[in-house]
Design a protein around this motif. Structure first.
Motif, short mmCIF file in Angstrom:
data_model
loop_
_atom_site.label_atom_id
_atom_site.label_comp_id
_atom_site.label_asym_id
_atom_site.label_seq_id
_atom_site.Cartn_x
_atom_site.Cartn_y
_atom_site.Cartn_z
N ASP A 233 -25.85 -19.87 -57.02
CA ASP A 233 -26.57 -20.96 -57.70
C ASP A 233 -25.73 -22.50 -57.70
OD1 ASP A 233 -28.57 -19.41 -58.71
OD2 ASP A 233 -27.69 -18.98 -60.87
N ALA A 234 -24.61 -22.22 -57.45
CA ALA A 234 -23.80 -23.45 -57.16
C ALA A 234 -23.79 -24.02 -55.91
CB ALA A 234 -22.39 -23.02 -57.56
N TYR A 235 -24.21 -23.24 -54.84
CA TYR A 235 -24.01 -23.57 -53.33
C TYR A 235 -24.93 -25.09 -53.35
CZ TYR A 235 -24.27 -23.89 -48.47
OH TYR A 235 -23.97 -24.17 -46.99
N GLN A 236 -24.20 -25.89 -52.67
CA GLN A 236 -24.66 -27.16 -51.95
C GLN A 236 -24.51 -27.38 -50.62
OE1 GLN A 236 -23.64 -31.46 -52.39
NE2 GLN A 236 -24.57 -31.40 -54.28
N GLU A 237 -25.53 -27.26 -49.71
CA GLU A 237 -25.40 -27.23 -48.34
C GLU A 237 -24.67 -28.56 -47.75
OE1 GLU A 237 -28.18 -27.60 -44.47
OE2 GLU A 237 -28.73 -25.89 -45.86
N ARG A 238 -24.97 -29.77 -48.25
CA ARG A 238 -24.40 -31.19 -47.99
C ARG A 238 -23.18 -31.38 -48.17
NH1 ARG A 238 -23.05 -35.77 -50.45
NH2 ARG A 238 -23.48 -37.83 -49.33
N ALA A 239 -22.76 -30.73 -49.62
CA ALA A 239 -21.17 -30.81 -49.73
C ALA A 239 -20.40 -29.63 -48.86
CB ALA A 239 -20.83 -30.30 -51.05
N ASP A 240 -20.92 -28.65 -48.83
CA ASP A 240 -20.35 -27.52 -47.74
C ASP A 240 -20.21 -28.01 -46.31
OD1 ASP A 240 -19.30 -25.14 -46.77
OD2 ASP A 240 -21.27 -24.11 -46.52
N ALA A 241 -21.28 -28.68 -45.88
CA ALA A 241 -20.98 -29.19 -44.51
C ALA A 241 -20.07 -30.16 -44.33
CB ALA A 241 -22.62 -29.77 -44.18
N LYS A 242 -19.98 -31.39 -45.33
CA LYS A 242 -19.12 -32.40 -45.26
C LYS A 242 -17.56 -31.90 -45.42
CE LYS A 242 -20.03 -36.39 -46.80
NZ LYS A 242 -20.18 -37.40 -45.84
N SER A 243 -17.43 -31.04 -46.25
CA SER A 243 -16.15 -30.40 -46.50
C SER A 243 -15.64 -29.67 -45.37
CB SER A 243 -16.00 -29.51 -47.86
OG SER A 243 -16.92 -28.31 -47.77
N TRP A 244 -16.52 -28.83 -44.80
CA TRP A 244 -16.21 -27.89 -43.65
C TRP A 244 -16.00 -28.83 -42.62
CZ3 TRP A 244 -14.55 -23.05 -43.25
CH2 TRP A 244 -14.58 -22.48 -42.05
N ALA A 245 -16.62 -29.78 -42.21
CA ALA A 245 -16.11 -30.80 -41.26
C ALA A 245 -14.92 -31.39 -41.50
CB ALA A 245 -17.36 -31.73 -40.89
N ALA A 246 -14.59 -31.60 -42.60
CA ALA A 246 -13.35 -32.52 -43.14
C ALA A 246 -12.18 -31.39 -42.71
CB ALA A 246 -13.19 -33.00 -44.32
N PHE A 247 -12.52 -30.20 -43.22
CA PHE A 247 -11.36 -29.12 -42.89
C PHE A 247 -11.20 -28.91 -41.31
CE2 PHE A 247 -10.10 -24.55 -42.69
CZ PHE A 247 -9.07 -24.66 -42.98
N LEU A 248 -12.29 -28.95 -40.54
CA LEU A 248 -12.17 -28.70 -39.08
C LEU A 248 -11.34 -29.89 -38.59
CD1 LEU A 248 -15.38 -27.25 -37.94
CD2 LEU A 248 -13.29 -26.20 -38.30
N GLU A 249 -11.57 -31.08 -39.23
CA GLU A 249 -10.69 -32.25 -38.77
C GLU A 249 -9.17 -32.17 -38.99
OE1 GLU A 249 -10.68 -36.99 -39.61
OE2 GLU A 249 -12.36 -36.02 -39.80
N LEU A 250 -9.00 -31.74 -40.17
CA LEU A 250 -7.51 -31.21 -40.55
C LEU A 250 -7.03 -30.31 -39.81
CD1 LEU A 250 -5.22 -31.53 -42.59
CD2 LEU A 250 -6.28 -29.46 -43.54
N LEU A 251 -7.73 -29.37 -39.16
CA LEU A 251 -7.13 -28.23 -38.37
C LEU A 251 -6.79 -28.74 -37.16
CD1 LEU A 251 -9.28 -24.97 -39.12
CD2 LEU A 251 -7.14 -25.63 -40.00
N GLU A 252 -7.64 -29.80 -36.70
CA GLU A 252 -7.55 -30.50 -35.27
C GLU A 252 -6.36 -31.29 -35.31
OE1 GLU A 252 -8.42 -31.31 -31.42
OE2 GLU A 252 -9.68 -29.87 -32.67
N GLU A 253 -6.09 -32.05 -36.40
CA GLU A 253 -4.92 -32.84 -36.38
C GLU A 253 -3.71 -32.03 -36.70
OE1 GLU A 253 -5.89 -35.51 -39.44
OE2 GLU A 253 -7.36 -36.71 -38.28
N ALA A 254 -3.46 -31.00 -37.64
CA ALA A 254 -2.49 -30.54 -37.98
C ALA A 254 -2.00 -29.26 -36.95
CB ALA A 254 -2.69 -29.58 -39.13
N LEU A 255 -3.01 -28.61 -36.16
CA LEU A 255 -2.53 -27.67 -35.21
C LEU A 255 -2.58 -28.04 -33.83
CD1 LEU A 255 -4.18 -24.70 -36.99
CD2 LEU A 255 -2.01 -25.36 -37.07
#
Length: 255
Positions: A233-255
């Protein structure tokens, strides 16, 4: 004139996860891994990148314990080119279903931070023993997000190059402080999270600024606690997509 709503492109892995439908339709692509920590048995999950990995990710479960949600996220990371190991902090077969039992399991670890760190580091060591890339990022959901920040404050894990918390606990325990220059750290938080108030977000930002940490805090409007959990019931696709994209950016920069 009314501005049209923002439409976010989904990463291929996230789009596949959404297309899979309910958690019951999920078929793991990786493998469960049984391992030992000081005489106790644990069961994690390894999803390996095809070919040479870009790095590895340690995925820390929420208060349910390791289940198909973390397995699915690990598989998504493998699709993005990273080895991913979902660590088990409760013990093999310990997957609480009732709210009170979930609370009991998390409180055991909140009250024994040394054990929390030991089990997290053991999962990281097991991932590497199974062939996961040495350079790593630690991330977690809800309870797991709080653990990721615990490890960021600890700051003594070789090869760990970044941290991320998704709708996780943000309060710094009494007696702890942030080391100078910590990070990089990503905090993904729901603006409508009734479990983790915005006051904790503000306090954390002040602490990280004082420590001259490298960090980013993203707050998503209308997103409740647990906004990344598929089919909830808590799932929000917009927030999930934005946070996942931000995380992939972190991975790209950190690794």
């Amino acid at each position: 004139m009314r501005t049209p709503p923002l439409v976010l492109p989904l990463t291929a892995a996230l789009a596949l996860a959404l297309a899979a439908g309910s958690a019951n339709a999920f078929t793991p692509a990786g493998q469960d891994i049984v391992y030992d920590v000081n005489g106790e048995t644990f069961e994690g999950y390894l999803a390996s990148a095809e070919g040479e990995a870009r790095g590895s990710v340690l995925v820390i479960h929420d208060w349910d314990g390791l289940d198909d949600y973390e397995r699915q996220r690990a598989d998504m990371l493998a699709e993005e080119g990273y080895d991913a190991f979902a660590v088990d902090l409760y013990g093999q077969g310990n997957r609480p279903q009732e709210i009170e039992k979930k609370r009991t399991e998390t409180e055991k670890l909140y009250e024994d931070r040394e054990r929390m760190r030991t089990l997290t580091l053991a999962g990281l060591a097991e991932a590497r023993a199974q062939g996961a890339a040495e350079a790593s990022v630690v991330m977690g959901y809800c309870f797991g997000g709080a653990v990721a920040l615990e490890m960021a404050r600890y700051g003594e894990a070789d090869g760990v190059q970044g941290f991320a918390s998704f709708h996780g606990g943000l309060a710094t325990p009494d007696g702890q402080q942030w080391p100078q220059g910590a990070g990089p750290i990503l905090i993904a938080h729901g603006g409508a999270d009734s479990a983790i108030p915005m006051s904790q977000v503000a306090t954390l930002a002040e602490e990280l600024e004082a420590a001259e940490a490298v960090y980013e805090i993203q707050v998503y409007s209308g997103a409740p606690h647990g906004f990344t959990v598929f089919d909830s019931d808590a799932y929000q696709e917009r927030a999930d997509a934005k946070s996942w994209a931000a995380f992939l950016e972190l991975l790209e920069e950190a690794l």
